[in-house]
Design a protein around this motif. Structure first.
Motif, PDB file in Angstrom:
ATOM      1  N   LYS A 149     -11.058  15.939   9.524  1.00  0.00           N
ATOM      2  CA  LYS A 149     -11.656  17.160  10.080  1.00  0.00           C
ATOM      3  C   LYS A 149     -10.600  18.213  10.373  1.00  0.00           C
ATOM      4  N   ASN A 150      -9.399  17.758  10.689  1.00  0.00           N
ATOM      5  CA  ASN A 150      -8.325  18.678  11.060  1.00  0.00           C
ATOM      6  C   ASN A 150      -7.111  18.478  10.162  1.00  0.00           C
ATOM      7  N   PHE A 151      -6.129  19.325  10.344  1.00  0.00           N
ATOM      8  CA  PHE A 151      -4.872  19.243   9.603  1.00  0.00           C
ATOM      9  C   PHE A 151      -4.263  17.850   9.765  1.00  0.00           C
ATOM     10  N   VAL A 152      -3.745  17.306   8.668  1.00  0.00           N
ATOM     11  CA  VAL A 152      -3.099  15.994   8.699  1.00  0.00           C
ATOM     12  C   VAL A 152      -1.617  16.199   8.989  1.00  0.00           C
ATOM     13  N   GLY A 153      -1.250  15.940  10.233  1.00  0.00           N
ATOM     14  CA  GLY A 153       0.150  16.055  10.636  1.00  0.00           C
ATOM     15  C   GLY A 153       0.828  14.698  10.618  1.00  0.00           C
ATOM     16  N   SER A 154       2.046  14.674  11.095  1.00  0.00           N
ATOM     17  CA  SER A 154       2.823  13.428  11.093  1.00  0.00           C
ATOM     18  C   SER A 154       2.181  12.367  11.984  1.00  0.00           C
ATOM     19  N   ASP A 155       1.511  12.787  13.061  1.00  0.00           N
ATOM     20  CA  ASP A 155       0.855  11.816  13.936  1.00  0.00           C
ATOM     21  C   ASP A 155      -0.296  11.111  13.218  1.00  0.00           C
ATOM     22  N   THR A 156      -1.076  11.856  12.433  1.00  0.00           N
ATOM     23  CA  THR A 156      -2.174  11.251  11.668  1.00  0.00           C
ATOM     24  C   THR A 156      -1.628  10.350  10.578  1.00  0.00           C
ATOM     25  N   MET A 157      -0.583  10.795   9.890  1.00  0.00           N
ATOM     26  CA  MET A 157       0.040   9.959   8.845  1.00  0.00           C
ATOM     27  C   MET A 157       0.569   8.658   9.456  1.00  0.00           C
ATOM     28  N   HIS A 158       1.151   8.756  10.641  1.00  0.00           N
ATOM     29  CA  HIS A 158       1.662   7.565  11.322  1.00  0.00           C
ATOM     30  C   HIS A 158       0.520   6.615  11.690  1.00  0.00           C
ATOM     31  N   ARG A 159      -0.568   7.163  12.184  1.00  0.00           N
ATOM     32  CA  ARG A 159      -1.740   6.348  12.547  1.00  0.00           C
ATOM     33  C   ARG A 159      -2.301   5.628  11.319  1.00  0.00           C
ATOM     34  N   ILE A 160      -2.389   6.329  10.191  1.00  0.00           N
ATOM     35  CA  ILE A 160      -2.875   5.722   8.956  1.00  0.00           C
ATOM     36  C   ILE A 160      -1.936   4.601   8.529  1.00  0.00           C
ATOM     37  N   SER A 161      -0.640   4.840   8.641  1.00  0.00           N
ATOM     38  CA  SER A 161       0.361   3.827   8.287  1.00  0.00           C
ATOM     39  C   SER A 161       0.225   2.575   9.145  1.00  0.00           C
ATOM     40  N   ILE A 162      -0.005   2.768  10.436  1.00  0.00           N
ATOM     41  CA  ILE A 162      -0.173   1.629  11.348  1.00  0.00           C
ATOM     42  C   ILE A 162      -1.428   0.839  10.978  1.00  0.00           C
ATOM     43  N   ILE A 163      -2.507   1.531  10.688  1.00  0.00           N
ATOM     44  CA  ILE A 163      -3.751   0.845  10.296  1.00  0.00           C
ATOM     45  C   ILE A 163      -3.524   0.060   9.009  1.00  0.00           C
ATOM     46  N   CYS A 164      -2.859   0.674   8.045  1.00  0.00           N
ATOM     47  CA  CYS A 164      -2.577  -0.018   6.778  1.00  0.00           C
ATOM     48  C   CYS A 164      -1.735  -1.271   7.013  1.00  0.00           C
ATOM     49  N   SER A 165      -0.726  -1.162   7.860  1.00  0.00           N
ATOM     50  CA  SER A 165       0.134  -2.310   8.157  1.00  0.00           C
ATOM     51  C   SER A 165      -0.638  -3.422   8.860  1.00  0.00           C
ATOM     52  N   ALA A 166      -1.462  -3.034   9.814  1.00  0.00           N
ATOM     53  CA  ALA A 166      -2.219  -4.018  10.586  1.00  0.00           C
ATOM     54  C   ALA A 166      -3.266  -4.736   9.736  1.00  0.00           C
ATOM     55  N   MET A 200       0.840  -1.177   0.000  1.00  0.00           N
ATOM     56  CA  MET A 200       0.000   0.000   0.000  1.00  0.00           C
ATOM     57  C   MET A 200       0.883   1.236   0.000  1.00  0.00           C
ATOM     58  N   LYS A 201       0.391   2.257  -0.649  1.00  0.00           N
ATOM     59  CA  LYS A 201       1.095   3.530  -0.712  1.00  0.00           C
ATOM     60  C   LYS A 201       0.191   4.604  -0.101  1.00  0.00           C
ATOM     61  N   ILE A 202       0.762   5.409   0.782  1.00  0.00           N
ATOM     62  CA  ILE A 202       0.012   6.472   1.450  1.00  0.00           C
ATOM     63  C   ILE A 202       0.536   7.810   0.940  1.00  0.00           C
ATOM     64  N   GLU A 203      -0.388   8.668   0.533  1.00  0.00           N
ATOM     65  CA  GLU A 203      -0.002   9.935  -0.085  1.00  0.00           C
ATOM     66  C   GLU A 203      -0.889  11.069   0.429  1.00  0.00           C
ATOM     67  N   ARG A 204      -0.258  12.116   0.922  1.00  0.00           N
ATOM     68  CA  ARG A 204      -1.004  13.295   1.362  1.00  0.00           C
ATOM     69  C   ARG A 204      -1.522  14.014   0.115  1.00  0.00           C
ATOM     70  N   ARG A 205      -2.827  14.305   0.081  1.00  0.00           N
ATOM     71  CA  ARG A 205      -3.428  14.976  -1.074  1.00  0.00           C
ATOM     72  C   ARG A 205      -3.648  16.462  -0.827  1.00  0.00           C
ATOM     73  N   SER A 206      -3.816  16.837   0.413  1.00  0.00           N
ATOM     74  CA  SER A 206      -3.963  18.242   0.796  1.00  0.00           C
ATOM     75  C   SER A 206      -3.679  18.317   2.286  1.00  0.00           C
ATOM     76  N   ASP A 207      -3.927  19.469   2.884  1.00  0.00           N
ATOM     77  CA  ASP A 207      -3.655  19.600   4.323  1.00  0.00           C
ATOM     78  C   ASP A 207      -4.634  18.794   5.175  1.00  0.00           C
ATOM     79  N   ARG A 208      -5.755  18.333   4.569  1.00  0.00           N
ATOM     80  CA  ARG A 208      -6.754  17.556   5.315  1.00  0.00           C
ATOM     81  C   ARG A 208      -7.186  16.284   4.606  1.00  0.00           C
ATOM     82  N   ALA A 209      -6.441  15.860   3.590  1.00  0.00           N
ATOM     83  CA  ALA A 209      -6.832  14.658   2.846  1.00  0.00           C
ATOM     84  C   ALA A 209      -5.632  13.763   2.580  1.00  0.00           C
ATOM     85  N   VAL A 210      -5.881  12.463   2.697  1.00  0.00           N
ATOM     86  CA  VAL A 210      -4.845  11.458   2.471  1.00  0.00           C
ATOM     87  C   VAL A 210      -5.416  10.377   1.561  1.00  0.00           C
ATOM     88  N   MET A 211      -4.618   9.983   0.567  1.00  0.00           N
ATOM     89  CA  MET A 211      -5.013   8.898  -0.341  1.00  0.00           C
ATOM     90  C   MET A 211      -4.228   7.655   0.032  1.00  0.00           C
TER      91      MET A 211
END
Length: 135
Positions: free
Chosen positions: A57-74, A1-12
């Motif tokens: 709902k809020n700005f996608v920071g490194s903590d949110t990107m990390h959480r998404i990565s963990i969910i993808c891995s799991a 899986m590839k995770i990509e920030r699309r905007s300040d509040r969106a991740v693909m």
């Protein structure tokens, strides 16, 4: 899986490539996981044929990107996932003028054409940009 920030509040999240019922099922299963695991912080979860866009709902920071990565891995092994949802029966009116021309063109009887058209179960992988237009 590839995770990509699309905007300040969106991740693909790119789940796979190509179009198949297996990939659609995997995307649907992962979309449900994101909704369940991150629902409170998400505005919308938008699945497509090959991935999911998460609108936060809020700005996608490194903590949110990390959480998404963990969910993808799991949940990366969603092999064997089956497309959920429900079966919708859509009434079709075959009394139009084109049935006879299709019959003449194909050499099949109107009854055969109706059977060929109405017997498969069609899988909707995503909803299009026009309301109610499934792909």
């Amino acid at each position: 899986m590839k995770i990509e920030r699309r905007s300040d509040r969106a991740v693909m999240v790119h789940v796979g490539e190509g179009i198949s019922t297996e990939l659609v099922a995997k995307v649907a299963a992962l979309a449900e996981v994101f909704q369940r695991e991150m629902g409170a912080s998400l505005k919308e979860v938008v699945p497509s044929y090959t991935g999911i866009t998460l609108y936060c709902k809020n700005f996608v920071g490194s903590d949110t990107m990390h959480r998404i990565s963990i969910i993808c891995s799991a949940y990366s092994d969603t092999a064997g996932a089956t497309a959920g949802g429900k079966v919708h029966r859509i009434p079709v009116d075959y009394s139009g003028v084109d049935l006879d021309s299709i019959s003449a063109f194909t050499g099949k009887s109107p009854k055969e054409i109706i059977q060929l058209h109405s017997s498969p179960v069609y899988t909707v992988g995503m909803m299009g940009f026009t309301p109610g237009f499934p792909y």
